[in-house]
Design an enzyme around this catalytic site. Sequence first.
Site, PDB file in Angstrom:
ATOM      1  CG  ASP A   4      -0.294   0.038   2.546  1.00  0.00           C
ATOM      2  OD1 ASP A   4       0.844   0.528   2.654  1.00  0.00           O
ATOM      3  OD2 ASP A   4      -0.903  -0.451   3.524  1.00  0.00           O
ATOM      4  NE  ARG A  31      -2.606  -4.223   3.571  1.00  0.00           N
ATOM      5  CZ  ARG A  31      -1.725  -4.740   4.427  1.00  0.00           C
ATOM      6  NH1 ARG A  31      -0.433  -4.503   4.270  1.00  0.00           N
ATOM      7  NH2 ARG A  31      -2.126  -5.499   5.422  1.00  0.00           N
TER       8      ARG A  31
END
Length: 296
Positions: A85, A177
Amino acid sequence: MQSSPIHGLLVLDKPAGLTSHDVVSLARRAAGERSIGHLGTLDPMATGVLPLLIGKWTRLAPFFSTADKHYTGTIRFGFSTDTFDVEGTPTSELKPLERSLEDLRVLAQRFQGTIDQVPPVFSAKKIGGVPAYKLARQGKPVEMKTARITIHSFKLEGAEGDTVRFSMRVSSGGYVRSVAHELGELAGCGAHLSSLRRVQAGPFGLSEAVTREQLIEAANVGTVRDLLLHPRTVLPEFPAVAADEPSLAKLRNGQAANLPEYSEAAMVKVFRGQTELAAIGRRIAGTLFQPHLNLL
Protein backbone atom coordinates in the site's frame (compact mmCIF):
# COMPACT_ATOMS: atom_id res chain seq x y z
CA MET A 1 -18.58 9.00 31.74
CA GLN A 2 -21.70 6.85 31.44
CA SER A 3 -23.84 6.22 34.52
CA SER A 4 -24.24 2.46 34.04
CA PRO A 5 -22.49 -0.30 32.09
CA ILE A 6 -22.97 -0.23 28.33
CA HIS A 7 -23.56 -3.38 26.30
CA GLY A 8 -24.21 -3.30 22.58
CA LEU A 9 -22.88 -2.71 19.08
CA LEU A 10 -21.49 0.58 17.79
CA VAL A 11 -20.53 1.17 14.16
CA LEU A 12 -17.76 3.73 13.75
CA ASP A 13 -16.63 5.43 10.55
CA LYS A 14 -12.90 5.07 11.16
CA PRO A 15 -10.81 8.02 9.99
CA ALA A 16 -7.44 7.62 8.30
CA GLY A 17 -4.40 7.58 10.55
CA LEU A 18 -5.86 5.50 13.37
CA THR A 19 -5.23 1.81 13.91
CA SER A 20 -8.16 -0.42 14.80
CA HIS A 21 -6.61 -0.68 18.28
CA ASP A 22 -6.63 3.14 18.51
CA VAL A 23 -10.36 3.08 17.79
CA VAL A 24 -10.94 0.48 20.50
CA SER A 25 -9.02 2.65 22.98
CA LEU A 26 -11.11 5.67 22.00
CA ALA A 27 -14.33 3.70 22.49
CA ARG A 28 -13.16 2.40 25.87
CA ARG A 29 -12.68 5.94 27.11
CA ALA A 30 -15.97 7.12 25.64
CA ALA A 31 -18.07 4.25 26.97
CA GLY A 32 -16.22 3.74 30.25
CA GLU A 33 -16.02 0.04 29.39
CA ARG A 34 -12.85 -2.06 29.17
CA SER A 35 -14.38 -4.98 27.29
CA ILE A 36 -14.58 -3.79 23.66
CA GLY A 37 -13.57 -5.59 20.48
CA HIS A 38 -13.70 -4.72 16.79
CA LEU A 39 -15.08 -6.90 14.01
CA GLY A 40 -12.42 -6.93 11.30
CA THR A 41 -9.16 -4.98 11.33
CA LEU A 42 -8.80 -1.85 9.19
CA ASP A 43 -5.29 -0.66 8.33
CA PRO A 44 -4.34 2.86 9.52
CA MET A 45 -4.57 4.30 5.97
CA ALA A 46 -8.08 2.86 5.49
CA THR A 47 -11.33 4.54 6.47
CA GLY A 48 -14.90 3.39 6.90
CA VAL A 49 -17.07 0.86 8.67
CA LEU A 50 -15.59 -0.62 11.85
CA PRO A 51 -18.19 -2.37 14.04
CA LEU A 52 -17.39 -2.49 17.77
CA LEU A 53 -18.87 -4.93 20.29
CA ILE A 54 -19.12 -3.42 23.75
CA GLY A 55 -19.40 -5.05 27.17
CA LYS A 56 -21.08 -8.43 27.34
CA TRP A 57 -21.79 -8.21 23.63
CA THR A 58 -18.16 -9.09 22.90
CA ARG A 59 -19.33 -12.70 23.38
CA LEU A 60 -21.28 -12.35 20.12
CA ALA A 61 -18.11 -11.97 18.03
CA PRO A 62 -18.17 -15.55 16.65
CA PHE A 63 -21.50 -14.84 14.95
CA PHE A 64 -19.82 -12.17 12.79
CA SER A 65 -16.52 -13.93 12.01
CA THR A 66 -17.42 -14.89 8.43
CA ALA A 67 -19.05 -11.64 7.33
CA ASP A 68 -18.24 -10.39 3.82
CA LYS A 69 -16.80 -6.91 3.30
CA HIS A 70 -17.42 -4.26 0.61
CA TYR A 71 -14.68 -1.78 -0.25
CA THR A 72 -14.05 1.11 -2.58
CA GLY A 73 -10.64 2.63 -3.22
CA THR A 74 -7.85 3.34 -5.66
CA ILE A 75 -4.85 1.42 -6.99
CA ARG A 76 -1.80 3.31 -8.24
CA PHE A 77 0.20 1.61 -10.95
CA GLY A 78 3.91 2.18 -11.66
CA PHE A 79 5.68 0.64 -8.66
CA SER A 80 5.11 -1.84 -5.86
CA THR A 81 5.78 -1.40 -2.13
CA ASP A 82 6.76 -3.78 0.66
CA THR A 83 3.43 -3.30 2.45
CA PHE A 84 1.45 -3.45 -0.81
CA ASP A 85 0.00 0.00 0.00
CA VAL A 86 0.91 3.69 -0.13
CA GLU A 87 2.49 3.65 3.34
CA GLY A 88 5.20 1.19 2.35
CA THR A 89 8.68 1.54 0.88
CA PRO A 90 8.94 1.17 -2.93
CA THR A 91 10.29 -2.23 -3.98
CA SER A 92 10.47 -1.63 -7.72
CA GLU A 93 11.64 1.08 -10.08
CA LEU A 94 9.06 3.52 -11.39
CA LYS A 95 7.63 2.19 -14.63
CA PRO A 96 4.82 3.74 -16.67
CA LEU A 97 1.47 2.00 -16.97
CA GLU A 98 1.13 0.92 -20.58
CA ARG A 99 -2.12 -1.02 -20.21
CA SER A 100 -5.51 0.45 -21.03
CA LEU A 101 -8.36 0.34 -18.54
CA GLU A 102 -9.98 -2.39 -20.61
CA ASP A 103 -6.74 -4.41 -20.48
CA LEU A 104 -6.70 -4.06 -16.70
CA ARG A 105 -10.33 -5.13 -16.47
CA VAL A 106 -9.47 -8.31 -18.33
CA LEU A 107 -6.61 -8.97 -15.91
CA ALA A 108 -8.88 -8.24 -12.93
CA GLN A 109 -11.17 -11.08 -13.95
CA ARG A 110 -8.51 -13.51 -12.74
CA PHE A 111 -9.34 -12.49 -9.17
CA GLN A 112 -13.05 -13.27 -9.39
CA GLY A 113 -14.39 -16.22 -7.44
CA THR A 114 -12.66 -18.48 -4.93
CA ILE A 115 -8.87 -18.14 -5.00
CA ASP A 116 -5.81 -18.93 -2.89
CA GLN A 117 -4.35 -15.65 -1.68
CA VAL A 118 -1.00 -14.93 -0.04
CA PRO A 119 -1.52 -12.31 2.72
CA PRO A 120 0.89 -9.35 2.88
CA VAL A 121 3.98 -9.85 5.04
CA PHE A 122 3.05 -6.59 6.79
CA SER A 123 -0.25 -7.89 8.15
CA ALA A 124 -1.82 -8.99 11.42
CA LYS A 125 -1.72 -12.66 10.42
CA LYS A 126 0.02 -14.53 13.22
CA ILE A 127 3.04 -16.78 12.78
CA GLY A 128 3.85 -18.80 15.86
CA GLY A 129 1.59 -16.49 17.84
CA VAL A 130 3.37 -13.32 16.66
CA PRO A 131 1.81 -10.87 14.15
CA ALA A 132 3.65 -11.11 10.83
CA TYR A 133 4.23 -7.36 10.64
CA LYS A 134 6.23 -7.42 13.88
CA LEU A 135 8.57 -10.07 12.50
CA ALA A 136 8.88 -8.17 9.21
CA ARG A 137 9.79 -4.93 10.99
CA GLN A 138 12.53 -6.81 12.84
CA GLY A 139 13.95 -7.96 9.53
CA LYS A 140 13.16 -11.60 10.26
CA PRO A 141 12.12 -13.96 7.46
CA VAL A 142 8.37 -14.33 7.20
CA GLU A 143 6.74 -17.17 5.31
CA MET A 144 3.06 -16.50 4.69
CA LYS A 145 0.69 -19.38 4.04
CA THR A 146 -1.98 -19.06 1.40
CA ALA A 147 -5.57 -18.63 2.49
CA ARG A 148 -8.65 -19.55 0.51
CA ILE A 149 -10.93 -16.55 0.02
CA THR A 150 -13.80 -15.59 -2.25
CA ILE A 151 -13.91 -12.35 -4.20
CA HIS A 152 -17.57 -11.92 -5.11
CA SER A 153 -16.94 -8.90 -7.32
CA PHE A 154 -13.95 -6.78 -8.36
CA LYS A 155 -14.81 -3.88 -10.65
CA LEU A 156 -12.42 -1.27 -12.05
CA GLU A 157 -14.65 1.80 -12.21
CA GLY A 158 -12.43 4.30 -13.98
CA ALA A 159 -8.90 5.69 -14.32
CA GLU A 160 -7.11 9.01 -13.92
CA GLY A 161 -3.53 8.77 -15.12
CA ASP A 162 -1.83 5.88 -13.34
CA THR A 163 -4.56 5.56 -10.68
CA VAL A 164 -7.59 3.31 -11.04
CA ARG A 165 -10.78 3.45 -8.96
CA PHE A 166 -12.31 0.14 -7.92
CA SER A 167 -14.98 -1.55 -5.84
CA MET A 168 -14.69 -5.01 -4.31
CA ARG A 169 -16.83 -7.44 -2.35
CA VAL A 170 -14.70 -10.04 -0.61
CA SER A 171 -15.08 -12.75 2.01
CA SER A 172 -13.71 -12.47 5.51
CA GLY A 173 -9.92 -12.78 5.61
CA GLY A 174 -9.32 -11.35 2.14
CA TYR A 175 -6.67 -8.65 1.64
CA VAL A 176 -7.39 -5.94 -0.91
CA ARG A 177 -3.72 -4.94 -0.75
CA SER A 178 -2.66 -8.33 -2.06
CA VAL A 179 -5.01 -8.03 -5.02
CA ALA A 180 -3.61 -4.58 -5.86
CA HIS A 181 -0.05 -5.91 -5.67
CA GLU A 182 -0.75 -8.97 -7.80
CA LEU A 183 -2.68 -6.95 -10.38
CA GLY A 184 0.36 -4.71 -10.69
CA GLU A 185 2.54 -7.73 -11.35
CA LEU A 186 0.18 -8.92 -14.08
CA ALA A 187 0.20 -5.44 -15.62
CA GLY A 188 4.00 -5.57 -15.76
CA CYS A 189 4.65 -2.30 -13.97
CA GLY A 190 3.90 -2.95 -10.29
CA ALA A 191 1.10 -1.37 -8.26
CA HIS A 192 -0.01 -0.67 -4.73
CA LEU A 193 -3.18 0.24 -2.87
CA SER A 194 -3.34 4.04 -2.67
CA SER A 195 -6.64 4.48 -0.80
CA LEU A 196 -9.26 2.23 0.78
CA ARG A 197 -12.69 2.78 2.28
CA ARG A 198 -14.83 0.02 3.77
CA VAL A 199 -18.44 0.85 2.96
CA GLN A 200 -19.97 -2.30 4.43
CA ALA A 201 -18.99 -5.05 6.87
CA GLY A 202 -21.55 -7.83 6.92
CA PRO A 203 -24.93 -6.15 7.52
CA PHE A 204 -23.37 -2.89 8.77
CA GLY A 205 -22.98 0.08 6.41
CA LEU A 206 -21.90 3.69 6.44
CA SER A 207 -25.50 4.82 6.96
CA GLU A 208 -25.33 3.34 10.48
CA ALA A 209 -21.84 4.59 11.30
CA VAL A 210 -20.94 7.50 13.56
CA THR A 211 -17.82 9.62 13.31
CA ARG A 212 -15.04 9.93 15.86
CA GLU A 213 -16.23 13.47 16.58
CA GLN A 214 -19.79 12.29 17.23
CA LEU A 215 -18.51 9.63 19.62
CA ILE A 216 -16.37 12.13 21.54
CA GLU A 217 -19.26 14.59 21.77
CA ALA A 218 -21.61 11.85 23.02
CA ALA A 219 -19.05 10.85 25.64
CA ASN A 220 -18.87 14.45 26.85
CA VAL A 221 -22.63 14.64 27.42
CA GLY A 222 -23.18 11.03 28.51
CA THR A 223 -25.20 9.84 25.50
CA VAL A 224 -22.94 7.13 24.05
CA ARG A 225 -25.72 4.60 24.64
CA ASP A 226 -27.86 6.50 22.12
CA LEU A 227 -25.32 5.76 19.37
CA LEU A 228 -25.66 1.98 19.67
CA LEU A 229 -27.66 0.01 17.13
CA HIS A 230 -31.06 -1.08 18.37
CA PRO A 231 -30.53 -4.58 19.82
CA ARG A 232 -33.38 -6.12 17.84
CA THR A 233 -31.81 -5.08 14.52
CA VAL A 234 -28.57 -6.98 15.22
CA LEU A 235 -28.27 -10.56 13.91
CA PRO A 236 -31.43 -10.15 11.81
CA GLU A 237 -31.22 -13.78 10.67
CA PHE A 238 -32.30 -14.83 14.18
CA PRO A 239 -35.95 -14.20 15.20
CA ALA A 240 -36.43 -12.16 18.36
CA VAL A 241 -38.51 -13.42 21.26
CA ALA A 242 -39.29 -11.92 24.67
CA ALA A 243 -39.01 -14.28 27.65
CA ASP A 244 -40.56 -14.02 31.10
CA GLU A 245 -38.43 -14.06 34.23
CA PRO A 246 -38.88 -17.79 35.05
CA SER A 247 -37.74 -18.71 31.53
CA LEU A 248 -34.80 -16.32 31.74
CA ALA A 249 -33.79 -17.88 35.05
CA LYS A 250 -33.76 -21.34 33.46
CA LEU A 251 -31.64 -20.16 30.52
CA ARG A 252 -29.27 -18.35 32.85
CA ASN A 253 -28.73 -21.61 34.76
CA GLY A 254 -28.07 -23.56 31.59
CA GLN A 255 -31.50 -25.20 31.50
CA ALA A 256 -33.88 -25.45 28.56
CA ALA A 257 -36.99 -23.26 28.52
CA ASN A 258 -40.18 -23.01 26.49
CA LEU A 259 -40.35 -19.73 24.57
CA PRO A 260 -43.20 -18.21 22.51
CA GLU A 261 -41.41 -18.68 19.17
CA TYR A 262 -43.18 -20.57 16.40
CA SER A 263 -40.98 -20.25 13.32
CA GLU A 264 -38.66 -23.04 12.25
CA ALA A 265 -35.47 -21.09 12.97
CA ALA A 266 -32.74 -23.06 14.71
CA MET A 267 -31.49 -20.06 16.71
CA VAL A 268 -33.30 -17.12 18.31
CA LYS A 269 -32.45 -13.90 20.12
CA VAL A 270 -33.97 -13.95 23.59
CA PHE A 271 -34.87 -10.59 25.14
CA ARG A 272 -35.81 -9.34 28.56
CA GLY A 273 -38.33 -6.69 27.65
CA GLN A 274 -37.86 -4.93 24.33
CA THR A 275 -34.20 -3.97 24.33
CA GLU A 276 -32.10 -6.12 26.71
CA LEU A 277 -30.57 -9.03 24.80
CA ALA A 278 -30.40 -11.83 27.35
CA ALA A 279 -29.31 -14.89 25.39
CA ILE A 280 -29.00 -16.69 22.09
CA GLY A 281 -31.16 -19.79 22.23
CA ARG A 282 -30.85 -23.00 20.22
CA ARG A 283 -34.03 -24.88 19.41
CA ILE A 284 -34.24 -28.43 20.77
CA ALA A 285 -37.74 -29.22 19.57
CA GLY A 286 -40.93 -27.26 19.07
CA THR A 287 -40.78 -24.21 21.35
CA LEU A 288 -38.17 -25.71 23.69
CA PHE A 289 -34.80 -23.89 23.57
CA GLN A 290 -31.50 -24.41 25.33
CA PRO A 291 -29.08 -21.53 25.97
CA HIS A 292 -26.37 -21.34 23.31
CA LEU A 293 -24.97 -18.11 24.75
CA ASN A 294 -25.92 -16.25 27.92
CA LEU A 295 -25.58 -12.46 28.20
CA LEU A 296 -27.26 -11.97 31.58
